[in-house]
Design an enzyme around this catalytic site. Structure first.
Site, PDB file in Angstrom:
ATOM      1  N   HIS A 125     -25.071  23.080 108.796  1.00  0.00           N
ATOM      2  CA  HIS A 125     -24.223  22.137 109.524  1.00  0.00           C
ATOM      3  C   HIS A 125     -23.842  22.656 110.920  1.00  0.00           C
ATOM      4  CE1 HIS A 125     -20.791  24.536 107.749  1.00  0.00           C
ATOM      5  NE2 HIS A 125     -20.269  24.279 108.932  1.00  0.00           N
ATOM      6  N   ASP A 155     -26.924  24.251 102.563  1.00  0.00           N
ATOM      7  CA  ASP A 155     -26.251  24.462 103.849  1.00  0.00           C
ATOM      8  C   ASP A 155     -26.627  25.795 104.481  1.00  0.00           C
ATOM      9  OD1 ASP A 155     -24.667  23.596 105.956  1.00  0.00           O
ATOM     10  OD2 ASP A 155     -22.855  24.546 105.171  1.00  0.00           O
ATOM     11  N   GLY A 233     -15.281  27.228 113.062  1.00  0.00           N
ATOM     12  CA  GLY A 233     -15.944  28.154 113.973  1.00  0.00           C
ATOM     13  C   GLY A 233     -16.462  29.377 113.250  1.00  0.00           C
ATOM     14  N   ASN A 234     -15.865  29.685 112.080  1.00  0.00           N
ATOM     15  CA  ASN A 234     -16.332  30.795 111.260  1.00  0.00           C
ATOM     16  C   ASN A 234     -17.609  30.458 110.492  1.00  0.00           C
ATOM     17  OD1 ASN A 234     -13.125  31.876 111.032  1.00  0.00           O
ATOM     18  ND2 ASN A 234     -14.716  33.444 111.013  1.00  0.00           N
ATOM     19  N   SER A 235     -18.017  29.190 110.479  1.00  0.00           N
ATOM     20  CA  SER A 235     -19.205  28.799 109.732  1.00  0.00           C
ATOM     21  C   SER A 235     -20.397  29.651 110.096  1.00  0.00           C
ATOM     22  CB  SER A 235     -19.553  27.338 110.024  1.00  0.00           C
ATOM     23  OG  SER A 235     -18.876  26.478 109.169  1.00  0.00           O
ATOM     24  N   LEU A 290     -36.357  21.817  85.569  1.00  0.00           N
ATOM     25  CA  LEU A 290     -36.376  21.762  84.106  1.00  0.00           C
ATOM     26  C   LEU A 290     -36.864  20.420  83.579  1.00  0.00           C
ATOM     27  CD1 LEU A 290     -33.115  23.490  82.772  1.00  0.00           C
ATOM     28  CD2 LEU A 290     -35.479  24.117  82.251  1.00  0.00           C
ATOM     29  N   GLY A 291     -36.524  19.339  84.281  1.00  0.00           N
ATOM     30  CA  GLY A 291     -36.899  18.021  83.789  1.00  0.00           C
ATOM     31  C   GLY A 291     -35.952  17.493  82.726  1.00  0.00           C
TER      32      GLY A 291
END
Length: 494
Positions: A125, A155, A233-235, A290-291
């Protein structure tokens, strides 16, 4: 005040906030003097006084901080402006055609150098949809970056700058990070002027699923929760253990104010590295499959109803014919209680674990079938690019038609939304204001407990009822909705 969920662009009284914003740019080569990042492990440190402890924290911060970078992004958007005099004719001869103008949107985030030749981990993001990515290093040098790849479902994004002897953080083992362990968070909160801010805290919890990663396929979340101060801002910044190793990529906060309330979330580095390796090696992410379809979690009431001694496991609602689970012998109504001898309690944690493995990997599933427990080994397939429900209507097409996305009502969401454990259903997210559902009164964070007077417990059951209504050519559908301890009936046209 009730809690609710939002990303950084939404509005709510209490929030889960994503902290931050495919591009190829000219790469400038940068070569730095080699920076020593080797740190004594926690076991090697001799702590005989409070000063020794403080000095150890200082040493970790000093040696790891240069590996954290500030990410500046730009995105150019075209906007239309109309001459206000043109609606009734402009007496000065102005035309009625809208004027196209460009507006530059700037974003701020953080990243972590994980190799001396310039690979950088950050959040999807932070860089999604931008036109330009620039990296500011610890010494204030700025350099263009190339986007290697991104995975919206976890992400995670991988960037590359061209350099030598870059200060890279050693990658740790997030599975070994225990609740209560000390950690440091490093990033660029709120402003570039605050770059390389270091905060100190502990691992507050593990395995958090907060429902912040949303897209057509659903996100995979297994967050480390920390009280180390992080803010927008720390992302993409670093979560570091007392061995000076990277154990998480900071991604989101829970907040009533939009700022730090002591509840932050980081993507475990084991998951992030798995995604990074795929993006670097193959340019795409392959996931284990896995289905099976979700049939429910075994809570206290379910355990009593099924006559189980322990509250554990997830129920298989459906097994895809000729899928990996079907071929291995799993069947509808089997209860999966362990994976590779580790207990299974929550569906979202289970599906994230499966998705973090590679096609071809084998997993040992402990199951309960009837009155007996047994182990079944399944060789994972590869998660298809597009999944459908019984080869009917694609779920993303359904979401488009009804105007919102349904999300499973997990225990964490119940806590966030302040609803009782007795409430079952799905949560409305990403509702479009142009949709008929919104016009008729449905809102984000509403809990739909029944469709056409039939109770539902999860997203799979919700889709089944909507598909049945569409196939029956129903002109409208009736929802029973729980909102702030009120029961509402909302009907809207399909």
């Amino acid at each position: 005040m009730k809690s609710s969920i939002k990303n950084i662009f939404g509005v709510a009284a209490a929030m889960i906030v994503i902290l931050g914003f495919n591009v190829a740019t000219d790469i400038t080569t940068i070569e730095l003097p080699f920076v020593e990042t080797k740190i004594e492990t926690a076991e090697e440190k001799q702590i005989t006084s409070l000063k020794d402890f403080n000095d150890s924290i200082v040493d970790i911060a000093q040696k790891t901080n240069p590996a954290v970078v500030t990410i500046n992004t730009e995105k150019t958007q075209e906007i239309q402006t109309i001459d206000p005099f043109s609606f009734f004719g402009n007496p000065w001869g102005g035309g009625t055609q809208p004027e196209i103008r460009e507006r530059t949107q700037r974003g701020l985030g953080s990243g972590v150098i994980v190799s001396e030749d310039g690979y950088i981990l950050t959040n999807n993001h932070v860089i999604e949809g931008v036109d330009e990515i620039k990296i500011r290093l610890f010494n204030d040098d700025e350099i263009d970056a190339t986007l290697i790849g991104a995975d919206p479902q976890t992400d995670i994004a991988v960037l590359k700058i061209d350099g030598k002897n870059l200060p890279a953080l050693a990658i740790g083992d997030s599975d070994e990070s225990k609740v209560g362990a000390f950690v440091l968070a490093i990033g660029s909160p709120l402003s570039e002027d605050l770059a390389h801010t270091v905060s100190f805290g502990i691992v507050s919890a593990r395995g958090r699923n907060i429902g912040i990663i949303r897209n057509n396929r659903g996100g995979y979340e297994d967050f480390i929760q920390t009280d180390a101060a992080i803010n927008p801002g720390n992302s993409g910044g670093a979560l570091i253990d007392m061995d000076g190793k990277l154990i998480g990529i900071n991604s989101a906060i829970a907040s009533r104010s939009g700022g730090n309330d002591g509840i932050g979330f980081a993507i475990p580095i084991n998951l992030a590295k798995r995604i990074m390796d795929d993006l670097i090696d193959d340019g795409k992410v392959s996931r284990g499959y896995l289905g099976i379809e979700f049939g429910g979690e075994v809570d206290r009431t379910m355990a009593m109803a099924l006559g189980l001694d322990q509250i554990r496991g997830i129920i298989i609602g459906q097994v895809i014919v000729n899928g990996p689970s079907y071929l291995a012998g799993l069947r509808k109504d089997d209860i999966v209680v362990s994976i590779n001898d580790q207990p299974v309690r929550k569906w979202n944690a289970f599906r994230t674990k499966i998705a973090s493995l590679k096609p071809g990997d084998k997993v040992k599933l402990g199951i309960i079938r009837g009155d007996t427990e047994q182990n079944i080994t399944v060789e994972l397939g590869e998660l298809p690019t597009q999944l459908n429900t019984d080869n009917k209507i694609l779920k993303q097409d359904l979401d488009e038609q009804i105007g919102f996305t349904p999300s499973n009502l997990t225990d964490d969401l119940k806590t966030q939304l302040n609803v009782g454990n007795e409430i079952e259903g799905i949560v409305v997210i990403n509702i479009k204001q142009s949709s008929n559902a919104f016009e008729r009164g449905l809102r984000n964070n509403d809990i739909i407990t029944s469709v056409k007077r039939k109770n539902i417990q999860n997203v799979s059951e919700f889709y089944e009822e909507i598909e049945e209504a569409i196939e029956s050519n129903d002109e409208a559908v009736l929802f029973e909705v729980e909102r702030e301890n009120m029961r509402l009936l909302i009907a809207f046209e399909l």
